[in-house]
Design a protein around this motif. Structure first.
Motif, short mmCIF file in Angstrom:
data_model
loop_
_atom_site.label_atom_id
_atom_site.label_comp_id
_atom_site.label_asym_id
_atom_site.label_seq_id
_atom_site.Cartn_x
_atom_site.Cartn_y
_atom_site.Cartn_z
N ASP A 278 0.89 -1.27 0.13
CA ASP A 278 0.07 0.02 0.02
C ASP A 278 0.94 1.21 -0.08
O ASP A 278 0.56 2.35 -0.66
CB ASP A 278 -0.85 -0.01 1.11
N LEU A 279 1.84 1.25 1.02
CA LEU A 279 2.88 2.35 0.93
C LEU A 279 3.33 2.47 -0.58
O LEU A 279 3.51 3.84 -0.96
CB LEU A 279 3.87 2.34 1.84
N ASN B 248 1.06 3.83 -3.16
CA ASN B 248 0.25 5.06 -2.78
C ASN B 248 0.79 6.53 -2.01
O ASN B 248 0.59 7.60 -2.00
CB ASN B 248 -1.08 4.95 -1.81
N THR B 249 2.07 5.97 -1.40
CA THR B 249 2.70 6.97 -0.44
C THR B 249 3.86 7.23 -0.71
O THR B 249 4.49 8.41 -1.13
CB THR B 249 2.60 6.28 0.95
#
Length: 382
Positions: free
Chosen positions: A163-164, A167-168
């Motif tokens: 997820d990181l 998206n991050t």
């Protein structure tokens, strides 16, 4: 190998016990070394791509991602745990091959956009960072049969990292070297595969635990319930030799060629078409072809536990209804969340180093974007 951590996964014992028993005993699991890294590749907007009918391309790209990582490790003589998802892939790699792995994924990313106009998000996160965030990451090795061992991971670490990366974390600046991308062994010669028996369906299922620290207990119960409802892993496997059919579809072969080679190659296209058209009568009649088919089903990967349960199974609608009822009860009690997709067939992509040995593995997904659609269903609940 000078660094003892490098051989960590190679040296894990392969446990020859039912997966529900393995998962249910936290004592079977080991901490991944801090010096290792989580590497992920994920197709951006894969759900929309599948809605547009690009499920075959999405599967090819995900297959290419996992094979790119496997081959870097293979050439370095390092054994790594890897996890195929219908629209991406994750691996745990030691620091010795991190940069080469990211380099390979960057090449695959460039090929993907050039040939399919789909964006592949890639990147890595140190395992040390995971532990600093107090996120669980434990791993064991399951001996599925005489030919196949698979990694089993507990904890949310892989999906947290994924997820990181998606998206991050800013995209890592990697300028690939001039060597061609190595997707040696990537084979996608099989057409869509019907379930073993008439009246059966293919279920793509993803289950997450709502409590990371006790996930091993609930996963053990869920896996046992699947055994009770559908029978043994062998009985519920959606792949049988009798249902395999080589594909001679030029459009699909062209897509496979572009995913693997990154460009048009006429000899490859002709050879693949010839295998699809006449392989059943020539290639599969040879001894090594027959041996390959015998091993193929045993080396088919239909269960991935990467902090979640991901599995593709075949059975009757009545069995699915029984499973859904069981999962609904767990979900309503706040213990799990799940996503499910039902299709009429499965699709299989393959990694074949040598058809005469057990150096091949076959990745299975439900038809029409099985895992991706199951993930969409799950995402709507959490």
């Amino acid at each position: 190998m000078t660094n003892p951590d490098t051989g960590f996964y190679e040296n894990l014992p392969a446990l020859n016990i039912p997966v529900s028993k393995l998962v249910g005993d936290i004592g079977h699991f080991h901490q991944v070394p801090e010096s290792w890294h989580i590497v992920a590749a994920d197709i951006k907007n894969s759900t929309q791509a599948i809605t547009k009918g690009q499920h075959h391309s999405v599967n090819l790209i995900a297959t290419g991602a996992v094979i790119a990582m496997i081959n870097i490790a293979y050439n370095a003589k390092i054994n790594i745990p890897f996890f195929f998802g219908g629209d991406g892939a994750i691996a745990l790699v030691p620091k010795e091959i991190l940069l080469k792995t990211l380099n390979a994924l960057q090449k695959h990313k460039i090929n993907t956009f050039k040939n399919f106009e789909l964006e592949l998000k890639t990147g890595s996160l140190p395992v040390k960072t995971i532990y600093q965030e107090n996120i669980q990451l434990k791993i064991a090795k399951l001996k599925v049969n005489e030919d196949l061992n698979i990694p089993i991971v507990l904890g949310d670490a892989l999906h947290y990292a994924e997820d990181l990366i998606k998206n991050t974390i800013p995209e890592q600046e990697i300028i690939p070297d001039d060597k061609p991308l190595d997707l040696e062994g990537m084979e996608c010669k099989w057409d869509k595969i019907k379930p073993p028996k008439i009246g059966q369906e293919v279920v793509s299922l993803i289950v997450i635990s709502k409590n990371d620290t006790t996930s091993y207990k609930i996963f053990s119960e869920v896996l046992q319930a699947i055994d009770d409802i559908y029978g043994s892993p062998h009985r519920r496997k959606p792949i049988t030799v009798q249902r395999l059919k080589l594909k001679a579809n030029l459009r699909k072969i062209n897509a496979e060629m572009k995913a693997k080679l990154g460009k048009f190659n006429l000899p490859y296209l002709i050879k693949s078409w010839m295998i699809g058209k006449y392989g059943k009568h020539i290639w599969l009649k040879k001894e090594n072809g027959k041996d390959y088919l015998k091993k193929l089903v045993a080396l088919t990967d239909t269960l991935t536990i990467d902090g979640r349960i991901n599995t593709v199974i075949s059975g009757t609608p009545q069995q699915r209804e029984a499973l859904t009822g069981y999962l609904d009860n767990l979900e309503n009690s706040g213990k799990i969340a799940y996503g499910m997709h039902v299709s009429e067939e499965s699709i299989m992509s393959c990694y074949v180093r040598d058809i005469s040995t057990h150096e091949h593995i076959h990745f299975v997904d439900g038809g029409n974007g099985g895992y991706t659609k199951a993930a969409k269903s799950l995402k709507a609940k959490i």
